[in-house]
Design a protein around this motif. Structure first.
Motif, PDB file in Angstrom:
ATOM      1  N   VAL A 188       0.826  -1.215   0.000  1.00 48.55           N
ATOM      2  CA  VAL A 188       0.000   0.000   0.000  1.00 48.55           C
ATOM      3  C   VAL A 188       0.860   1.265   0.000  1.00 48.55           C
ATOM      4  O   VAL A 188       0.666   2.149  -0.851  1.00 48.55           O
ATOM      5  CB  VAL A 188      -0.996  -0.012   1.177  1.00 48.55           C
ATOM      6  CG1 VAL A 188      -1.698   1.335   1.297  1.00 48.55           C
ATOM      7  CG2 VAL A 188      -2.018  -1.136   0.993  1.00 48.55           C
ATOM      8  N   PRO A 189       1.817   1.425   0.925  1.00 46.74           N
ATOM      9  CA  PRO A 189       2.659   2.631   0.838  1.00 46.74           C
ATOM     10  C   PRO A 189       3.507   2.676  -0.420  1.00 46.74           C
ATOM     11  O   PRO A 189       3.789   3.761  -0.954  1.00 46.74           O
ATOM     12  CB  PRO A 189       3.530   2.544   2.104  1.00 46.74           C
ATOM     13  CG  PRO A 189       3.444   1.142   2.575  1.00 46.74           C
ATOM     14  CD  PRO A 189       2.118   0.630   2.131  1.00 46.74           C
ATOM     15  N   THR A 190       3.906   1.517  -0.930  1.00 44.26           N
ATOM     16  CA  THR A 190       4.663   1.484  -2.183  1.00 44.26           C
ATOM     17  C   THR A 190       3.833   2.015  -3.340  1.00 44.26           C
ATOM     18  O   THR A 190       4.305   2.834  -4.137  1.00 44.26           O
ATOM     19  CB  THR A 190       5.121   0.041  -2.485  1.00 44.26           C
ATOM     20  OG1 THR A 190       6.028  -0.396  -1.478  1.00 44.26           O
ATOM     21  CG2 THR A 190       5.805  -0.036  -3.840  1.00 44.26           C
ATOM     22  N   ILE A 386       7.803 -11.480  -1.450  1.00 41.80           N
ATOM     23  CA  ILE A 386       7.622 -10.065  -1.779  1.00 41.80           C
ATOM     24  C   ILE A 386       8.841  -9.516  -2.510  1.00 41.80           C
ATOM     25  O   ILE A 386       8.711  -8.719  -3.453  1.00 41.80           O
ATOM     26  CB  ILE A 386       7.329  -9.264  -0.499  1.00 41.80           C
ATOM     27  CG1 ILE A 386       6.028  -9.771   0.132  1.00 41.80           C
ATOM     28  CG2 ILE A 386       7.220  -7.772  -0.805  1.00 41.80           C
ATOM     29  CD1 ILE A 386       5.735  -9.199   1.496  1.00 41.80           C
ATOM     30  N   ALA A 387      10.051  -9.941  -2.103  1.00 40.44           N
ATOM     31  CA  ALA A 387      11.256  -9.495  -2.791  1.00 40.44           C
ATOM     32  C   ALA A 387      11.266  -9.987  -4.241  1.00 40.44           C
ATOM     33  O   ALA A 387      11.682  -9.265  -5.158  1.00 40.44           O
ATOM     34  CB  ALA A 387      12.497  -9.996  -2.056  1.00 40.44           C
ATOM     35  N   THR A 388      10.801 -11.216  -4.453  1.00 40.82           N
ATOM     36  CA  THR A 388      10.699 -11.745  -5.812  1.00 40.82           C
ATOM     37  C   THR A 388       9.723 -10.916  -6.635  1.00 40.82           C
ATOM     38  O   THR A 388       9.998 -10.552  -7.785  1.00 40.82           O
ATOM     39  CB  THR A 388      10.252 -13.217  -5.790  1.00 40.82           C
ATOM     40  OG1 THR A 388      11.107 -13.972  -4.939  1.00 40.82           O
ATOM     41  CG2 THR A 388      10.280 -13.816  -7.192  1.00 40.82           C
ATOM     42  N   GLY A 389       8.572 -10.610  -6.043  1.00 40.51           N
ATOM     43  CA  GLY A 389       7.588  -9.788  -6.735  1.00 40.51           C
ATOM     44  C   GLY A 389       8.106  -8.398  -7.034  1.00 40.51           C
ATOM     45  O   GLY A 389       7.838  -7.830  -8.107  1.00 40.51           O
ATOM     46  N   ALA A 390       8.859  -7.826  -6.091  1.00 39.71           N
ATOM     47  CA  ALA A 390       9.412  -6.486  -6.303  1.00 39.71           C
ATOM     48  C   ALA A 390      10.378  -6.481  -7.485  1.00 39.71           C
ATOM     49  O   ALA A 390      10.346  -5.583  -8.339  1.00 39.71           O
ATOM     50  CB  ALA A 390      10.117  -6.014  -5.030  1.00 39.71           C
ATOM     51  N   GLY A 391      11.238  -7.489  -7.551  1.00 37.11           N
ATOM     52  CA  GLY A 391      12.169  -7.552  -8.673  1.00 37.11           C
ATOM     53  C   GLY A 391      11.486  -7.778 -10.004  1.00 37.11           C
ATOM     54  O   GLY A 391      11.962  -7.328 -11.045  1.00 37.11           O
ATOM     55  N   LEU A 433      11.486  -3.307  -2.278  1.00 35.83           N
ATOM     56  CA  LEU A 433      12.693  -3.990  -1.804  1.00 35.83           C
ATOM     57  C   LEU A 433      13.201  -3.354  -0.517  1.00 35.83           C
ATOM     58  O   LEU A 433      13.537  -4.067   0.442  1.00 35.83           O
ATOM     59  CB  LEU A 433      13.779  -3.932  -2.879  1.00 35.83           C
ATOM     60  CG  LEU A 433      15.151  -4.467  -2.448  1.00 35.83           C
ATOM     61  CD1 LEU A 433      15.075  -5.949  -2.121  1.00 35.83           C
ATOM     62  CD2 LEU A 433      16.210  -4.182  -3.517  1.00 35.83           C
ATOM     63  N   ALA A 434      13.261  -2.031  -0.470  1.00 32.63           N
ATOM     64  CA  ALA A 434      13.751  -1.339   0.719  1.00 32.63           C
ATOM     65  C   ALA A 434      12.881  -1.658   1.936  1.00 32.63           C
ATOM     66  O   ALA A 434      13.393  -1.918   3.040  1.00 32.63           O
ATOM     67  CB  ALA A 434      13.792   0.166   0.469  1.00 32.63           C
ATOM     68  N   MET A 435      11.557  -1.658   1.740  1.00 30.50           N
ATOM     69  CA  MET A 435      10.662  -1.951   2.858  1.00 30.50           C
ATOM     70  C   MET A 435      10.750  -3.418   3.273  1.00 30.50           C
ATOM     71  O   MET A 435      10.634  -3.750   4.459  1.00 30.50           O
ATOM     72  CB  MET A 435       9.226  -1.581   2.484  1.00 30.50           C
ATOM     73  CG  MET A 435       9.026  -0.102   2.235  1.00 30.50           C
ATOM     74  SD  MET A 435       7.304   0.334   1.941  1.00 30.50           S
ATOM     75  CE  MET A 435       6.591   0.021   3.545  1.00 30.50           C
ATOM     76  N   THR A 436      10.992  -4.301   2.310  1.00 20.37           N
ATOM     77  CA  THR A 436      11.155  -5.728   2.628  1.00 20.37           C
ATOM     78  C   THR A 436      12.403  -5.945   3.472  1.00 20.37           C
ATOM     79  O   THR A 436      12.383  -6.710   4.450  1.00 20.37           O
ATOM     80  CB  THR A 436      11.236  -6.556   1.337  1.00 20.37           C
ATOM     81  OG1 THR A 436      10.053  -6.341   0.562  1.00 20.37           O
ATOM     82  CG2 THR A 436      11.360  -8.037   1.644  1.00 20.37           C
TER      83      THR A 436
END
Length: 446
Positions: A188-190, A386-391, A433-436
């Protein structure tokens, strides 16, 4: 050259060939992934008698679960579209936010509507509403369109039961309920940063847009479902999966109710329950006949075939990378460079995303590579999802169908699409990624 270095070169060559086949030769990603997977296996020295068997195992392992999720999720999305529930959500949320905050409303609607549908489906569904509202408010269409697209992209990449996110959840053996919760806290914040906030910065610097004409063919319904009924139906599978996490790892795990909660919270049962409920709340109760509902169900499944197959062969490609030893070579390289597993997860997904243009393929392939590496890691598997999804959403460019959707529907130049949509996707990737990483530090503290 060492065997490990040679495997890395071969893997890099396979990715380069994959780009060439998809971008230049215009070969279907489904066919291209099969060819490259088999070619890589031969180059890496896997015995010919084991190549197809291993590839099929990778494909079958993914499709055995994902095909059900894709089918049920698509049916739920179709019921939402045809019942008028999506329009109801849009109207209600925009009224609640007010015209001055219509961009935040667009993002919120996308986060809700995007839960059961693919990015492309949600985009085409919401674009007509966005264009009408933008015209009414006399705003640049991307002022609302970018927040909408950002919301859809976030839930598509990070939130189960989307197929790629679901596949990563399965590969990492992550808890589904906790994955959904963390994805919401991060997503949400992203979406807010990459959507409404970035749109306010970049849209004044864009040239004029000439949106495509998008007439909507509505159905003759007795009545549209209410906002509450629509949202409750859409969120039902998410709620059931959260309940299921209590049976797997919560206080109910040691009670007789634990296995039952895990059953009803499994993605297939949760989505099946929501589909059956939608047949009443969004269908029969709205005046649709059983014959019409059956027709909708049959019609919506056909377009998902290619998406499902691409997910499968993407996982098969990941299996070949593992069987060939390329994954082990990546592990050795990462160990030598001391790359944290979260960063490595993001990096591999990002490289595949830039190479293939597909977030789904990037997640499926990266999950297959990282899952063996993550065994024994102290990082929460939910954060790996989540990191996978972010990338998988970084740097959308000309080999990504989403790039052209945004360009054509909003009538922009390639340069303006890159300045808006490509940057938006990259902001989503880096921010998530940063939030993860931040959440991983929180978990390591306790």
């Amino acid at each position: 050259m060492t065997s490990g270095a040679l495997l890395l070169v071969e893997a890099a060559a396979a990715v380069a060939i994959l780009i060439l086949l998809i971008v230049r030769v215009r070969l279907s990603p489904f066919i291209a992934l099969i060819l490259v997977s088999l070619g890589l296996a031969l180059m890496a020295g896997i015995p010919p008698g084991k190549i197809v068997k291993g590839f099929e195992a990778g494909v079958g392992g993914a499709l055995g679960h994902i095909a059900l999720v894709v089918g049920l999720g698509t049916i739920l999305g179709k019921m939402m579209i045809e019942s008028g529930g999506a329009d109801r959500i849009a109207d209600t949320v925009i009224r609640a936010f007010g015209e001055r905050r219509a961009d935040w409303a667009a993002m919120t609607v996308a986060l809700i509507v995007g839960l059961p549908v693919f990015f492309e489906v949600g985009f085409v569904l919401l674009v007509p509403i966005i264009l009408v509202v933008a015209q009414r408010l006399r705003q640049h269409p991307l002022r609302l369109g970018l927040p909408m697209a950002a919301g859809l992209s976030v839930v598509h990449a990070m939130v189960p039961p989307h197929p790629a996110a679901m596949l990563a959840t399965q590969a990492y053996h992550a808890d589904i309920g906790l994955t959904v919760l963390l994805a919401a806290l991060i997503g949400v914040p992203t979406a807010a940063i990459a959507g409404p906030l970035y749109a306010r910065l970049i849209v004044p610097r864009l040239g004029p847009a000439t949106p495509a004409a998008l007439p909507r063919d509505g159905m003759a319904m007795v009545s549209r479902p209410s906002f509450g009924i629509t949202v409750a139906t859409l969120l039902l599978p998410v709620v059931l999966m959260l309940i299921g996490s209590l049976g797997a790892s919560g206080p109910m795990v040691a009670t007789p109710m634990g296995p039952f909660l895990q059953f009803i919270g499994s993605p297939v049962v949760a989505l099946l329950t929501a589909v059956l409920v939608s047949y009443w709340t969004l269908g029969l109760a709205r005046g649709l006949s059983l014959d019409t509902i059956q027709r909708f169900t049959n019609e919506c499944l056909a377009p998902t075939a290619m998406i499902t197959l691409v997910v499968g062969v993407g996982a098969g490609f990941g299996r070949v990378l593992t069987d060939s030893g390329a994954s082990a070579a990546i592990v050795a390289l990462a160990t030598q460079w001391h790359v944290p597993v979260l960063i490595l997860t993001w990096l591999i997904a990002a490289l595949i995303r830039v190479a293939t243009g597909s977030a789904t393929v990037a997640m499926a392939t990266a999950a297959g590579i990282i899952a063996p590496i993550a065994i024994g890691s102290t990082v929460r598997p939910e954060l790996l999802v989540i990191a996978t999804g972010a990338g998988s959403v970084v740097f959308s460019h000309v080999n990504d169908g989403g790039f052209w959707l945004v360009k054509e529907y909003f009538g922009m130049t390639v340069l303006d699409t890159a300045r808006s949509w490509t940057v938006c996707e990259t902001i989503i990737s880096i921010t998530a990624l940063a939030m993860t990483v931040g959440w991983s530090l929180v978990f390591s503290t306790f």
